[in-house]
Each structure stands twice: as structure tokens, then as C-alpha cells.
Design a protein around this motif. Structure first.
Motif, mmCIF file in Angstrom:
data_model
loop_
_atom_site.group_PDB
_atom_site.id
_atom_site.type_symbol
_atom_site.label_atom_id
_atom_site.label_comp_id
_atom_site.label_asym_id
_atom_site.label_seq_id
_atom_site.Cartn_x
_atom_site.Cartn_y
_atom_site.Cartn_z
ATOM 1 N N SER A 284 -2.948 69.948 -50.101
ATOM 2 C CA SER A 284 -3.174 71.356 -49.774
ATOM 3 C C SER A 284 -1.906 72.017 -49.249
ATOM 4 C CB SER A 284 -4.288 71.477 -48.724
ATOM 5 O OG SER A 284 -5.504 70.951 -49.199
ATOM 6 N N LEU A 285 -1.209 71.325 -48.343
ATOM 7 C CA LEU A 285 0.007 71.897 -47.771
ATOM 8 C C LEU A 285 1.100 72.062 -48.817
ATOM 9 C CD1 LEU A 285 0.192 70.042 -44.328
ATOM 10 C CD2 LEU A 285 -0.307 72.461 -44.731
ATOM 11 N N VAL A 286 1.200 71.101 -49.734
ATOM 12 C CA VAL A 286 2.181 71.226 -50.825
ATOM 13 C C VAL A 286 1.900 72.480 -51.648
ATOM 14 C CG1 VAL A 286 2.978 70.205 -52.984
ATOM 15 C CG2 VAL A 286 2.720 68.766 -50.958
ATOM 16 N N LEU A 287 0.631 72.721 -51.961
ATOM 17 C CA LEU A 287 0.268 73.904 -52.742
ATOM 18 C C LEU A 287 0.500 75.189 -51.951
ATOM 19 C CD1 LEU A 287 -2.997 72.633 -54.480
ATOM 20 C CD2 LEU A 287 -0.743 72.987 -55.518
ATOM 21 N N ILE A 288 0.239 75.149 -50.647
ATOM 22 C CA ILE A 288 0.493 76.328 -49.813
ATOM 23 C C ILE A 288 1.983 76.644 -49.795
ATOM 24 C CG2 ILE A 288 0.457 77.222 -47.454
ATOM 25 C CD1 ILE A 288 -2.169 75.682 -47.043
#
Length: 457
Positions: A213-217
Motif C-alpha cells: 500500500s505504501l509503495v503505491l501511495i
């Protein structure tokens, strides 16, 4: 890691009863000749790490498992609220304050582990541990409801076009508080897992989900539209008070360091695990807080996930991160349960111990759900919990505990001055953050029935 009422209020003597499982084991007790008549006090040293034997516990968590739990305990809703925190402080003052707060918070975590075992003030530490951890759990209910509600509300309009941001919610959609109630039975079942070691695989899965999720954010922040350049460098004192509450809340691991250190199979390794884990955490806090605010500017929501476009790729971010928060609930809840549950279990026969254990856990989860329903504004709940409980546990108590614990050993004046300064700053943040967040709640006029994920300020 649990303690009875009697053990919690015992005074300055080191607790060595076989019936007592304490939180901390990193360091031996300082010399307390002026406070206790314990015959072995002269042999103790605050710098001796090798002699502690964990009571009634032969095995514990591995360093990797402990690091996983530490990351899991700190990477939660607080991280996603940091862009709003930077907005409340200013684009210049915010990052500087985050770095300083990170260094001080890690220092105070170490002090809390080192000193929490030895004083009658232990009962106050346990009280604020309970308040802090259950406060986190309240926030998790609001976060889960907000993000899943937003996914469901725009499901019919969701497509693969991530360049179009759909923010309008369907009229008559289910109230966010009903989502909280729907999560309640699943969270109750989750907290029935009573062994921290058994939670490690779930924490690993949650960490992986939140990492994706953080990578995509980060990908969206760096690859999407133009950035705002006219951001104010410094905000007003009321906004900064909101920053303080949100930022100190973000360091959610202050409460889990005690049981994690106590459960570690080799407590001597805990300082290294603590510093490594918190270095990773602080780096994430700083980059996401600054870049998130630069990207969305004044439109930043209480959680940056609520600013993401309504395409399936970024809707999956909300789902994955919500799964991570779901598991994090159990990790944070574990701390409060380990303090509260033994008090009630000790009052019943062995036949009823399991049932009482599960019943107390159920009641505690219900309490956090009810409190979340009463104040379903994510950013205000975060600031309020951070200002009241997190600042007390993370900034006010640990420095005072070090002074009291080591005063008889001739603690240096500069350490005393440093600790007093940290506690004063924490107290000022406590008062200002609490005042401003309560003021926001009192004077916010939007009816509760209209509060949804799409209208967080």
C-alpha cells in the motif's frame, strides 16, 4: 507482561516474586539504598545487561519477530495522518519538528523500558498504557469504517482510469458508524488470540499488505499531477497544537515496547532492534508527511488514503491498508489486555479463567467501538488521543521516571535538565493539543449523520 493490582502498586523494591511477570527486562535495577533495604541492591548496576533472568518464561520471540511487531506497532493510521500534521505545522516547521520529535520519542521509549519496573509510579504508567492503547484501537475503528465506506460508496463508479478522481459519495449510503458495528464481531474474534508469538505471522502478512500500500501511495504522490509550491512555512499555534497531537500519536509503538522487550528471548538485543526499527519508521514518517502535503496541499484529508483516486488500483490500497490496521488492532490491544485481564482472572477459579479472559477482552473491544461511534472524526480522535495519552506516556513520564529512579546514584545535572525540559514540552503539548481538539469537537457544527469519509476536514 501482565500484573496484578498488588504488583502494580508495589513501591521501589525490585519485583522478583515468581507470580509476577513484568514488562521490562533490559536493564537491572539501579542502586536503591536510599529507597529500599533490599540486600542485593549494592550489586545492581544500570549498565549491566547480562544478568536478568525472565521469570516463568523459557522461550520468547526472536529478534526478527520483535522487529516485525515493532514496525507493525508504529506503522498504522498515524503514518497516514502525517501529511495533515505537516499542514498544521507548516512545510518548514513541520519536517523539523518531526525529526526532533522522532529522536526524543525513541530516547523516551528506551527510558520507559529502563525505568518502568522500579517505581510506585508504575501504576500511572500502566494507566496511561491502557488509555493510549485503547485510544489507538478507537482510531482503528474509525479508520476502517472511513476507508471501507469510501471503497463501497464509489464501487459502481470505480474503473481502471486512475487519472479521474471520483470523490462524490452515493446518496443514502450506509452510515460510517454502521460499518464500525459490522467490524465489531471480527475484531472480537481476532483479540481472542492471546499469545503474542501466534500473532507474528499475522503481523507479517499485515506488514506486507501495508508495504504494498505504501509503495503505491508513494508512486501516486511522485507520478501524479503538479505540486503546490505556495505552502506556508509556519502555521499558527492552534494548528501547531493539532500537529503535536497527531505527530506524537503517530509514534504508536511507545506502548508496545514494554511487552515486546519482555517477550524477547534475548533482551540484550532489544536496544539495537529499537533503534533500527524506529530509524525505518521515522524515515517513513518524514517522507510521507512532507511529500503527501506537498502533493495535496490544503485538500489533504485526515488520512492520505482518502485523497487517492477512485480507480481499482488505489482502491486496493485502502483495502490492503485496512487489513493491516485490522491486524494492528490486535497488537495494540494486546498491551492493554495484558494489564487488565489478569486482574479479573485472578478473582475466579481455574475453571472460569478462560471464559472470564474472553469476556473481558470482548467488553474492552466493545468499549473502543462505542467510543469510536461517539466521535467518528478521524483527525480529531487522533489529535485527542495523541495529546492526552500519547504525550503523557511518550514524553512526560519517561524523563521523570529516570530522574526518580537514578537520583540516588548521582544522576548528572545536565540529564536532570534535559529530562525536565522534555517533560515540560510534553506537558505544554498535552494542554494545548487537548484544548484545541476539544474545541474542534465542541464547535464543529456538521451533524453526525452527515459525517462520512468524504467530508473530513
Amino acid at each position: 507482561s501482565g500484573s496484578s493490582c498488588e504488583a502494580a502498586i508495589m513501591s521501589t523494591k525490585k519485583l522478583t516474586s515468581e507470580d509476577y511477570n513484568d514488562y521490562s527486562s533490559t536493564e537491572n535495577s539501579p542502586d536503591h539504598d536510599c529507597l529500599s533495604s533490599s540486600p542485593d541492591s549494592s550489586s545492581r548496576s544500570s549498565d549491566n545487561f547480562g544478568n536478568y533472568q525472565r521469570i516463568n518464561e523459557r522461550t520468547g520471540t526472536t529478534p526478527i519477530e520483535t522487529l516485525i511487531h515493532l514496525l507493525k506497532g508504529n506503522i498504522g493510521t498515524g503514518l497516514l495522518s502525517l501529511p495533515l500534521a505537516v499542514k498544521n505545522a507548516g512545510i518548514v516547521l513541520g519536517p523539523i519538528s518531526l525529526v526532533i520529535m522522532g529522536v526524543v520519542a525513541v530516547h523516551c521509549m528506551h527510558l520507559l523500558v529502563k525505568c518502568s519496573r522500579y517505581l510506585s509510579a508504575k501504576i500511572l504508567v500502566e494507566f496511561f498504557l491502557i488509555l493510549t492503547q485503547l485510544g489507538f484501537c478507537c482510531v482503528y475503528f474509525v479508520f476502517l469504517a472511513d476507508n471501507i465506506k469510501q471503497v463501497v460508496d464509489v464501487a459502481n463508479a470505480t474503473n481502471n482510469n486512475c487519472n479521474q478522481n471520483i470523490s462524490t459519495l452515493e446518496s443514502g449510503s450506509m452510515d460510517s458508524r454502521l460499518y464500525m458495528l459490522s467490524f465489531l464481531p471480527f475484531i472480537i474474534l481476532l483479540v481472542y488470540i492471546r499469545n503474542l508469538k501466534y500473532l507474528a505471522p499475522f503481523s507479517l502478512l499485515a506488514n506486507l499488505a501495508m508495504c504494498v500500500s505504501l509503495v503505491l501511495i508513494y508512486w501516486y504522490i511522485f507520478t501524479s499531477a503538479t505540486y503546490t509550491n505556495d505552502l506556508p512555512p509556519v502555521a499558527g499555534w492552534k494548528s501547531y497544537a493539532m500537529f503535536f497531537g497527531t505527530a506524537i500519536f503517530a509514534f504508536e509503538g511507545i506502548g508496545v515496547v514494554l511487552p515486546l522487550e519482555n517477550k524477547l528471548e534475548d533482551p540484550q538485543k532489544f536496544p539495537l532492534i529499537l533503534y533500527l526499527g524506529m530509524a525505518i519508521v521515522t524515515t517513513l514518517y518524514l517522507t510521507l508527511g512532507v511529500m503527501g502535503y506537498i502533493r495535496f496541499g490544503s485538500e489533504i484529508a485526515g488520512s492520505i488514503t482518502l485523497n487517492l483516486p477512485a480507480c481499482w488500483l488505489y482502491q486496493s490500497v485502502k483495502i490492503l491498508y485496512s487489513f493491516g490496521i485490522f491486524i494492528t488492532y490486535a497488537v495494540q490491544f494486546f498491551v492493554a489486555a495484558e494489564i487488565i485481564v489478569p486482574v479479573f482472572v485472578a478473582k475466579v477459579s481455574e475453571r472460569w479463567e478462560l471464559w472470564v479472559n474472553l469476556a473481558v477482552r470482548t467488553v474492552l473491544v466493545i468499549i473502543t467501538c462505542v467510543l469510536a461511534i461517539l466521535i467518528p472524526r478521524l483527525e480529531i480522535v487522533i489529535t485527542l488521543v495523541g495529546s492526552i495519552s500519547s504525550s503523557t506516556l511518550a514524553l512526560i513520564f519517561p524523563p521523570l521516571l529516570e530522574i526518580t529512579t537514578y537520583y540516588c546514584e548521582g544522576i548528572s545535572r545536565w540529564k536532570i535538565a534535559k529530562n525536565i525540559m522534555i517533560s515540560v514540552v510534553g506537558f505544554v503539548g498535552f494542554v494545548a493539543g487537548t484544548y484545541v481538539s476539544i474545541e474542534e469537537l465542541v464547535f464543529y457544527t456538521v451533524p453526525l449523520t452527515n459525517i462520512t469519509a468524504g467530508n473530513h476536514r
